[in-house]
Design a protein around this motif. Sequence first.
Motif, PDB file in Angstrom:
ATOM      1  N   ASP A  93      -1.058 -22.542  55.598  1.00 26.25           N
ATOM      2  CA  ASP A  93      -2.083 -21.555  55.233  1.00 26.25           C
ATOM      3  C   ASP A  93      -1.839 -20.220  55.919  1.00 26.25           C
ATOM      4  N   CYS A  94      -0.993 -20.208  56.940  1.00 26.34           N
ATOM      5  CA  CYS A  94      -0.640 -18.966  57.640  1.00 26.34           C
ATOM      6  C   CYS A  94       0.130 -18.045  56.698  1.00 26.34           C
ATOM      7  N   LEU A  95      -0.169 -16.762  56.755  1.00 24.19           N
ATOM      8  CA  LEU A  95       0.536 -15.766  55.941  1.00 24.19           C
ATOM      9  C   LEU A  95       1.909 -15.427  56.511  1.00 24.19           C
ATOM     10  N   ASP A  96       2.138 -15.788  57.776  1.00 24.31           N
ATOM     11  CA  ASP A  96       3.356 -15.410  58.486  1.00 24.31           C
ATOM     12  C   ASP A  96       3.523 -13.889  58.496  1.00 24.31           C
ATOM     13  N   CYS A  97       2.388 -13.201  58.650  1.00 27.59           N
ATOM     14  CA  CYS A  97       2.394 -11.735  58.563  1.00 27.59           C
ATOM     15  C   CYS A  97       2.778 -11.069  59.876  1.00 27.59           C
ATOM     16  N   ARG A  98       2.739 -11.818  60.980  1.00 29.24           N
ATOM     17  CA  ARG A  98       3.140 -11.346  62.317  1.00 29.24           C
ATOM     18  C   ARG A  98       2.141 -10.383  62.962  1.00 29.24           C
ATOM     19  N   ALA A  99       0.960 -10.197  62.356  1.00 32.97           N
ATOM     20  CA  ALA A  99      -0.024  -9.306  62.980  1.00 32.97           C
ATOM     21  C   ALA A  99      -0.419  -9.812  64.362  1.00 32.97           C
ATOM     22  N   CYS A 100      -0.406 -11.125  64.533  1.00 36.93           N
ATOM     23  CA  CYS A 100      -0.746 -11.705  65.833  1.00 36.93           C
ATOM     24  C   CYS A 100       0.279 -11.320  66.894  1.00 36.93           C
ATOM     25  N   GLU A 101       1.528 -11.171  66.494  1.00 36.40           N
ATOM     26  CA  GLU A 101       2.571 -10.822  67.450  1.00 36.40           C
ATOM     27  C   GLU A 101       2.373  -9.393  67.965  1.00 36.40           C
ATOM     28  N   THR A 102       1.904  -8.503  67.084  1.00 45.46           N
ATOM     29  CA  THR A 102       1.606  -7.137  67.508  1.00 45.46           C
ATOM     30  C   THR A 102       0.450  -7.138  68.510  1.00 45.46           C
ATOM     31  N   ALA A 103      -0.534  -8.008  68.272  1.00 49.48           N
ATOM     32  CA  ALA A 103      -1.734  -8.043  69.121  1.00 49.48           C
ATOM     33  C   ALA A 103      -1.518  -8.783  70.427  1.00 49.48           C
ATOM     34  N   GLN A 109       5.977 -15.483  70.051  1.00 49.23           N
ATOM     35  CA  GLN A 109       6.606 -15.345  68.731  1.00 49.23           C
ATOM     36  C   GLN A 109       6.042 -16.397  67.774  1.00 49.23           C
ATOM     37  N   VAL A 110       4.837 -16.114  67.285  1.00 48.47           N
ATOM     38  CA  VAL A 110       4.141 -17.072  66.428  1.00 48.47           C
ATOM     39  C   VAL A 110       4.874 -17.272  65.109  1.00 48.47           C
ATOM     40  N   GLY A 111       5.424 -16.182  64.550  1.00 46.60           N
ATOM     41  CA  GLY A 111       6.118 -16.281  63.270  1.00 46.60           C
ATOM     42  C   GLY A 111       7.280 -17.261  63.319  1.00 46.60           C
ATOM     43  N   GLY A 112       8.080 -17.183  64.377  1.00 45.95           N
ATOM     44  CA  GLY A 112       9.194 -18.105  64.521  1.00 45.95           C
ATOM     45  C   GLY A 112       8.722 -19.536  64.655  1.00 45.95           C
ATOM     46  N   ILE A 114       5.934 -20.829  63.464  1.00 47.32           N
ATOM     47  CA  ILE A 114       5.425 -21.267  62.162  1.00 47.32           C
ATOM     48  C   ILE A 114       6.578 -21.692  61.261  1.00 47.32           C
ATOM     49  N   GLU A 115       7.628 -20.878  61.217  1.00 51.48           N
ATOM     50  CA  GLU A 115       8.751 -21.188  60.326  1.00 51.48           C
ATOM     51  C   GLU A 115       9.494 -22.444  60.774  1.00 51.48           C
ATOM     52  N   GLU A 116       9.648 -22.617  62.092  1.00 54.26           N
ATOM     53  CA  GLU A 116      10.302 -23.827  62.592  1.00 54.26           C
ATOM     54  C   GLU A 116       9.458 -25.066  62.315  1.00 54.26           C
ATOM     55  N   ALA A 117       8.144 -24.938  62.481  1.00 53.26           N
ATOM     56  CA  ALA A 117       7.249 -26.067  62.199  1.00 53.26           C
ATOM     57  C   ALA A 117       7.269 -26.427  60.715  1.00 53.26           C
ATOM     58  N   ARG A 118       7.329 -25.417  59.861  1.00 50.65           N
ATOM     59  CA  ARG A 118       7.396 -25.694  58.433  1.00 50.65           C
ATOM     60  C   ARG A 118       8.678 -26.445  58.075  1.00 50.65           C
ATOM     61  N   ILE A 257      13.042 -19.749  53.981  1.00 44.83           N
ATOM     62  CA  ILE A 257      12.662 -19.972  55.376  1.00 44.83           C
ATOM     63  C   ILE A 257      11.147 -20.079  55.489  1.00 44.83           C
ATOM     64  N   HIS A 258      10.419 -19.198  54.789  1.00 44.44           N
ATOM     65  CA  HIS A 258       8.952 -19.262  54.802  1.00 44.44           C
ATOM     66  C   HIS A 258       8.457 -20.589  54.253  1.00 44.44           C
ATOM     67  N   ALA A 259       9.190 -21.146  53.294  1.00 46.76           N
ATOM     68  CA  ALA A 259       8.767 -22.389  52.646  1.00 46.76           C
ATOM     69  C   ALA A 259       9.207 -23.631  53.398  1.00 46.76           C
ATOM     70  N   GLY A 260       9.895 -23.457  54.517  1.00 44.55           N
ATOM     71  CA  GLY A 260      10.351 -24.604  55.293  1.00 44.55           C
ATOM     72  C   GLY A 260      11.715 -25.122  54.881  1.00 44.55           C
ATOM     73  N   GLU A 261      12.361 -24.453  53.939  1.00 39.20           N
ATOM     74  CA  GLU A 261      13.686 -24.880  53.466  1.00 39.20           C
ATOM     75  C   GLU A 261      14.760 -24.164  54.294  1.00 39.20           C
ATOM     76  N   ARG A 262      14.854 -24.539  55.550  1.00 40.94           N
ATOM     77  CA  ARG A 262      15.697 -23.806  56.486  1.00 40.94           C
ATOM     78  C   ARG A 262      17.181 -23.995  56.208  1.00 40.94           C
ATOM     79  N   ASN A 263      17.575 -25.163  55.737  1.00 38.73           N
ATOM     80  CA  ASN A 263      18.990 -25.369  55.427  1.00 38.73           C
ATOM     81  C   ASN A 263      19.440 -24.477  54.277  1.00 38.73           C
ATOM     82  N   ALA A 264      18.583 -24.334  53.276  1.00 33.76           N
ATOM     83  CA  ALA A 264      18.897 -23.423  52.165  1.00 33.76           C
ATOM     84  C   ALA A 264      18.961 -21.987  52.676  1.00 33.76           C
ATOM     85  N   GLY A 265      18.045 -21.629  53.591  1.00 35.03           N
ATOM     86  CA  GLY A 265      18.068 -20.294  54.179  1.00 35.03           C
ATOM     87  C   GLY A 265      19.336 -20.036  54.966  1.00 35.03           C
TER      88      GLY A 265
END
Length: 460
Positions: A93-103, A109-112, A114-118, A257-265
């Motif tokens: 449900d996360c947008l992976d928008c990285r606004a949290c990283e700015t704040a 590094q929340v975005g990273g 999220i992508e690894e967890a996906r 990568i956003h979709a969790g398909e890291r090998n394809a990425g």
Amino acid sequence: MSRDENRLAAMLKNGKADALCQTKTLGNYLWDDIPDETKWADCVHCGMCLEACPTYQETGEEHNSPRGRVYLIKAVAEGKIDINEAFSKPVFDCLDCRACETACPADVQVGGLIEEARGQIRQAMPLTGFKGAFGRTVLKGLFPYQKRMNAVGSLMRFYQNSGMQSAVRKTGLLNVMPAHLKDMESILPKVEKPVLGRYPEIVPAEGEPKQRVGMLTGCIMDVMFSDVNESTIRVLTHNGFEVGLPQNQGCCGALHIHAGERNAGKKLAKQNIEAFKDYDKVLVNAAGCGCALQEYDELFRNDPEMLPLAEEFSAKVEDVSKFLYDHDFERPKSEINTKITYHDACHLAHGQGVRFEPRQLLNEIPGVEMAELPDADRCCGSAGIYNLTHPDMAGALLDRKMEDIPDNVEMISMGNPGCMLQIAMGVKKYGRSEKVVHTVQLLDLAYQKDKEAANKFVKS
């Protein structure tokens, strides 16, 4: 077998030489490429990220906040919770928008994470049914293949130019589509032929060349926004840069990568690293693509063979607006009398830290009046394909974005194709008249007017 034995078997099957020494830190992550615990180590759950997070703003739910998601990711690593739907939903449900990283004052590094967890979720819980078929067909069967993408572009051009689009709209056939897909069809841009393969591999500079730069044409960008790519090439060559368009480049892999398909990425990343190996600079006009390219080193952090190549490549990647500003771009002389507001694409502002430079490109065009957009860096809801997978949340965020658009502006400028489509949909939904444009298109228009003025002067 016990859970620990299953975990060990899975790791050994994947061929990790250091599997045994990782068992104590894996928790319930069973697969390769686990979330990096150094990314959550500095999170003290202070809450500074809460009001920056669009999904938390909409729901007020802790598990839909950055610190809530970080806690869940950490809890799986500690073996406290399993990888299941209750874990998967807030992560996706996360947008992976990285606004949290700015704040975040601790630079978590929340975005990273999220992508690894996906990536872990998709290995433990592969998609089935329609969603699984969509991933196999579109993400894996279409985007990585330029010829297939071009074929889709040809079909779209036929659909638009043959009269079929008008007929389909008149007959009401679109009414059988989900509302958000119908809305997207209504704002499809005019599809032209892609740049890659049509332009020479090296486009010469105007006058004495200053430098040769590589340019990522992208997959969706070159199919649906080839006019933006053309504007980018014209602006760069006008400023004295030779533009390289390697024919063997491909999709950046961001959506995978956003979709969790890291090998394809990773497969797509290797293709682009090879394609641009002879360039000292790789320029990008799509914020999401640029952010993904700059994080190839993160993607290969556990691959000692690829990591040095990825680090070298990522260091070369730059958004075109920042590159132009840093290289003293030519200030246009002709006026474009219009009032503009600027939307910060998430992966440009939060992901790459580029905010000032695109605004300066616009401010340097004579006649342009800039109106500041409140919360300009809050996500519009596009977020890759988020507006397809989470239409309700994406729609709510789009409504908020449109409410913030200043009155009496004629154009809304930005630096990402997904945002352009999403905000164009908002303009239509609200019956507004603003034109949605890429920042580089306005600079290109100003240069074209300069040339027209110069030609008139010579002829007179």
